[in-house]
Write a protein that holds these residues in place. Structure first.
Motif, PDB file in Angstrom:
ATOM      1  N   SER A 293       4.638  -3.670   3.760  1.00 23.47           N
ATOM      2  CA  SER A 293       3.827  -2.463   3.905  1.00 23.47           C
ATOM      3  C   SER A 293       3.868  -1.931   5.331  1.00 23.47           C
ATOM      4  CB  SER A 293       2.377  -2.781   3.492  1.00 23.47           C
ATOM      5  OG  SER A 293       1.839  -1.707   2.759  1.00 23.47           O
ATOM      6  N   ALA A 294       5.051  -1.955   5.932  1.00 29.64           N
ATOM      7  CA  ALA A 294       5.168  -1.517   7.331  1.00 29.64           C
ATOM      8  C   ALA A 294       4.165  -2.282   8.192  1.00 29.64           C
ATOM      9  CB  ALA A 294       4.954  -0.007   7.448  1.00 29.64           C
ATOM     10  N   ILE A 295       4.034  -3.570   7.926  1.00 31.33           N
ATOM     11  CA  ILE A 295       2.994  -4.374   8.574  1.00 31.33           C
ATOM     12  C   ILE A 295       3.469  -4.886   9.938  1.00 31.33           C
ATOM     13  CG2 ILE A 295       1.450  -6.357   8.369  1.00 31.33           C
ATOM     14  CD1 ILE A 295       1.933  -6.196   5.296  1.00 31.33           C
ATOM     15  N   THR A 296       2.747  -4.503  10.962  1.00 30.71           N
ATOM     16  CA  THR A 296       3.077  -4.919  12.324  1.00 30.71           C
ATOM     17  C   THR A 296       2.759  -6.395  12.534  1.00 30.71           C
ATOM     18  OG1 THR A 296       2.625  -2.697  13.135  1.00 30.71           O
ATOM     19  CG2 THR A 296       2.567  -4.487  14.766  1.00 30.71           C
TER      20      THR A 296
ATOM     21  N   GLU B  90       6.194  -2.033  18.439  1.00 34.05           N
ATOM     22  CA  GLU B  90       5.701  -2.938  17.395  1.00 34.05           C
ATOM     23  C   GLU B  90       6.868  -3.281  16.466  1.00 34.05           C
ATOM     24  OE1 GLU B  90       2.276  -1.315  15.382  1.00 34.05           O
ATOM     25  OE2 GLU B  90       1.347  -0.675  17.269  1.00 34.05           O
TER      26      GLU B  90
ATOM     27  N   TYR C  37       2.382   5.420   2.396  1.00 34.88           N
ATOM     28  CA  TYR C  37       2.885   5.371   3.757  1.00 34.88           C
ATOM     29  C   TYR C  37       4.362   5.754   3.774  1.00 34.88           C
ATOM     30  CZ  TYR C  37       1.627   3.819   8.509  1.00 34.88           C
ATOM     31  OH  TYR C  37       1.283   3.759   9.847  1.00 34.88           O
TER      32      TYR C  37
ATOM     33  N   TYR D 212       7.785  -4.669  12.492  1.00 38.46           N
ATOM     34  CA  TYR D 212       7.287  -4.982  11.149  1.00 38.46           C
ATOM     35  C   TYR D 212       7.879  -6.304  10.667  1.00 38.46           C
ATOM     36  CZ  TYR D 212       6.381   0.132  10.663  1.00 38.46           C
ATOM     37  OH  TYR D 212       5.956   1.426  10.810  1.00 38.46           O
TER      38      TYR D 212
ATOM     39  N   GLN E 118      -6.010   5.136   9.646  1.00 41.99           N
ATOM     40  CA  GLN E 118      -6.171   4.244   8.491  1.00 41.99           C
ATOM     41  C   GLN E 118      -6.896   2.996   8.974  1.00 41.99           C
ATOM     42  OE1 GLN E 118      -2.613   2.750   6.584  1.00 41.99           O
ATOM     43  NE2 GLN E 118      -3.800   1.954   4.857  1.00 41.99           N
TER      44      GLN E 118
ATOM     45  N   ARG F  31      -3.055 -11.266  13.487  1.00 40.06           N
ATOM     46  CA  ARG F  31      -2.670 -11.530  12.093  1.00 40.06           C
ATOM     47  C   ARG F  31      -1.964 -12.878  11.961  1.00 40.06           C
ATOM     48  NH1 ARG F  31      -0.590  -5.327  11.195  1.00 40.06           N
ATOM     49  NH2 ARG F  31      -2.662  -4.415  10.910  1.00 40.06           N
TER      50      ARG F  31
ATOM     51  N   ASP G 121       0.876  -1.173   0.000  1.00 42.50           N
ATOM     52  CA  ASP G 121       0.000   0.000   0.000  1.00 42.50           C
ATOM     53  C   ASP G 121       0.913   1.223   0.000  1.00 42.50           C
ATOM     54  OD1 ASP G 121      -2.044   1.889   0.366  1.00 42.50           O
ATOM     55  OD2 ASP G 121      -1.841   1.774   2.543  1.00 42.50           O
TER      56      ASP G 121
ATOM     57  N   ASP H 267       2.027   5.235  12.585  1.00 41.42           N
ATOM     58  CA  ASP H 267       3.383   4.836  12.957  1.00 41.42           C
ATOM     59  C   ASP H 267       4.348   6.037  13.023  1.00 41.42           C
ATOM     60  OD1 ASP H 267       2.269   2.372  12.922  1.00 41.42           O
ATOM     61  OD2 ASP H 267       3.400   1.602  11.214  1.00 41.42           O
TER      62      ASP H 267
ATOM     63  N   GLY I 144      -8.139  -0.591   9.708  1.00 41.21           N
ATOM     64  CA  GLY I 144      -7.487  -1.898   9.781  1.00 41.21           C
ATOM     65  C   GLY I 144      -6.022  -1.871  10.177  1.00 41.21           C
ATOM     66  N   THR I 145      -5.583  -0.772  10.784  1.00 36.88           N
ATOM     67  CA  THR I 145      -4.193  -0.687  11.235  1.00 36.88           C
ATOM     68  C   THR I 145      -4.121  -0.788  12.754  1.00 36.88           C
ATOM     69  OG1 THR I 145      -4.341   1.719  11.417  1.00 36.88           O
ATOM     70  CG2 THR I 145      -3.536   0.826   9.321  1.00 36.88           C
ATOM     71  N   THR I 146      -2.913  -0.933  13.255  1.00 40.84           N
ATOM     72  CA  THR I 146      -2.720  -0.930  14.702  1.00 40.84           C
ATOM     73  C   THR I 146      -3.043   0.461  15.265  1.00 40.84           C
ATOM     74  OG1 THR I 146      -0.376  -0.436  14.417  1.00 40.84           O
ATOM     75  CG2 THR I 146      -0.987  -2.756  14.673  1.00 40.84           C
TER      76      THR I 146
ATOM     77  N   TRP J 272      -4.194  -1.131   1.008  1.00 35.36           N
ATOM     78  CA  TRP J 272      -4.014  -1.834   2.295  1.00 35.36           C
ATOM     79  C   TRP J 272      -4.916  -3.066   2.442  1.00 35.36           C
ATOM     80  CZ3 TRP J 272      -0.608  -2.372   5.996  1.00 35.36           C
ATOM     81  CH2 TRP J 272      -0.992  -2.767   7.268  1.00 35.36           C
TER      82      TRP J 272
HETATM   83  N1  ARG Z   1       2.088  -0.733  11.201  1.00 37.45           N
HETATM   84  C1  ARG Z   1       0.692  -0.509  11.096  1.00 37.45           C
HETATM   85  C2  ARG Z   1      -0.049  -1.822  10.976  1.00 37.45           C
HETATM   86  O1  ARG Z   1       0.526  -2.803  10.644  1.00 37.45           O
HETATM   87  C3  ARG Z   1       0.305   0.384   9.937  1.00 37.45           C
HETATM   88  C4  ARG Z   1       0.798  -0.048   8.610  1.00 37.45           C
HETATM   89  C5  ARG Z   1       0.169   0.706   7.468  1.00 37.45           C
HETATM   90  N2  ARG Z   1       0.938   0.505   6.284  1.00 37.45           N
HETATM   91  C6  ARG Z   1       0.654   1.057   5.096  1.00 37.45           C
HETATM   92  N3  ARG Z   1       1.477   0.868   4.108  1.00 37.45           N
HETATM   93  N4  ARG Z   1      -0.415   1.758   4.953  1.00 37.45           N
HETATM   94  O2  ARG Z   1      -1.225  -1.895  11.205  1.00 37.45           O
END
Ligand code: ARG
Length: 273
Positions: free
Chosen positions: A106-109, A225, A52, A227, A153, A114, A49, A197, A155-157, A89
């Motif tokens: 995607s900077a996904i925690t 957190e 970010y 990633y 955003q 999950r 996504d 973040d 669905g994010t942390t 996302w």
């Molecule tokens: N780190 C946060 C999560 O995993 C936000 C990540 C949003 N990343 C993005 N590319 N929009 O929920």
């Protein structure tokens, strides 16, 4: 006449074969070839996504960012080509669940919830949520978000930690498809704060001084957190990627990429324990 037809068919066939050859070396092959034994590399489809910054964003139609450089380095180390595609996302999770993509960056925690549905690589980045507010805001801590309108955003942390304060179905929580839209909402006066973040809100403040936004940290309320790259559950790629990630940690590539995007020294040890 038949000879002409045969010649044409043969020529067409040869052209087709050579076209296949170029597309494989060009890195779009989906035939599942690996580089074992040298030769052609398999191309992995990677989804993201790209809204970010500085992790992933679009610059002149190209997807760029820390995560993108990182994934390219890891893939190279693991012997794959990658085709990174901006899908948004929510679609990331649909694609990985449905295995239409090989993995997502995607900077996904990495979190428990999950992990029930997906696999993650080893952690590659330390992050935490922070609060973006207009200068002079009365919001000084996470608790101060109570009674305020907060944009996140979906669905994010960031949504998750904000819900803990505002309550789960609070009408004061405004959810957006991407983080840029959440920030835009605050810019237009439709929200008092954005929770996202730290890397992202810090970069926003730095790149947009005219907006007069500041960042509020609250380490008491917002936990550490990490990633990870997101994979379909049971993906055989995980072992390869984990190995390659550790390699780019050790050979200095990670530190180089980190320095390029954050102008700071990377702390690899913190990712390992
Ligand atoms: N780190 C946060 C999560 O995993 C936000 C990540 C949003 N990343 C993005 N590319 N929009 O929920």
């Amino acid at each position: 006449k038949t000879r002409l037809v045969i010649t044409l068919v043969v020529v067409a066939f040869v052209l087709m074969l050579s076209a296949c050859g170029t597309s494989e070396t060009g890195g779009t092959s989906k035939t599942g070839k690996t580089n074992e034994g040298g030769g052609e590399k398999k191309t992995l489809r990677v989804v993201t996504d790209a809204a970010y910054a500085p992790f992933e964003y679009q610059d002149k139609g190209e997807v760029v960012g820390f995560d993108i450089d990182f994934v390219k380095a890891v893939a190279k180390e693991a012997g794959y080509d990658v085709k990174i595609e901006h899908v948004g996302w929510d679609p990331i999770f649909v694609e990985i669940k449905g295995k239409t993509a090989d993995f997502a960056v995607s900077a996904i925690t990495i979190n428990k919830e999950r992990k029930q549905t997906y696999d993650f690589t080893v952690p590659y980045f330390l992050s935490k949520n922070e609060i973006l507010v207009p200068k002079g805001s009365s919001i000084k801590s996470a608790q101060d978000l109570k009674g305020k309108v907060v944009a996140v955003q979906n669905g994010t942390t960031g949504q998750e930690v904000t819900e803990k304060i505002l309550g789960k179905n609070s009408k004061d929580l405004k959810k957006f498809e991407n983080n840029n839209l959440a920030i835009l909402e605050m810019k237009n006066g439709g929200a008092d704060a954005v929770v996202a973040d730290n890397g992202v809100v810090d970069t926003y403040v730095k790149n947009n001084p005219k907006d007069n936004f500041v960042v509020i940290e609250d380490d008491g309320a917002f936990e550490k957190e990490f990633y990870g790259l997101l994979l379909p559950k049971g993906s055989e790629l995980k072992a390869d990627l984990d190995k390659a990630i550790n390699k780019v940690f050790e050979n200095g590539t990670y530190a180089e990429i980190y320095k390029k995007w954050f102008n700071k020294e990377a702390d690899i040890q913190i990712l390992k324990d």
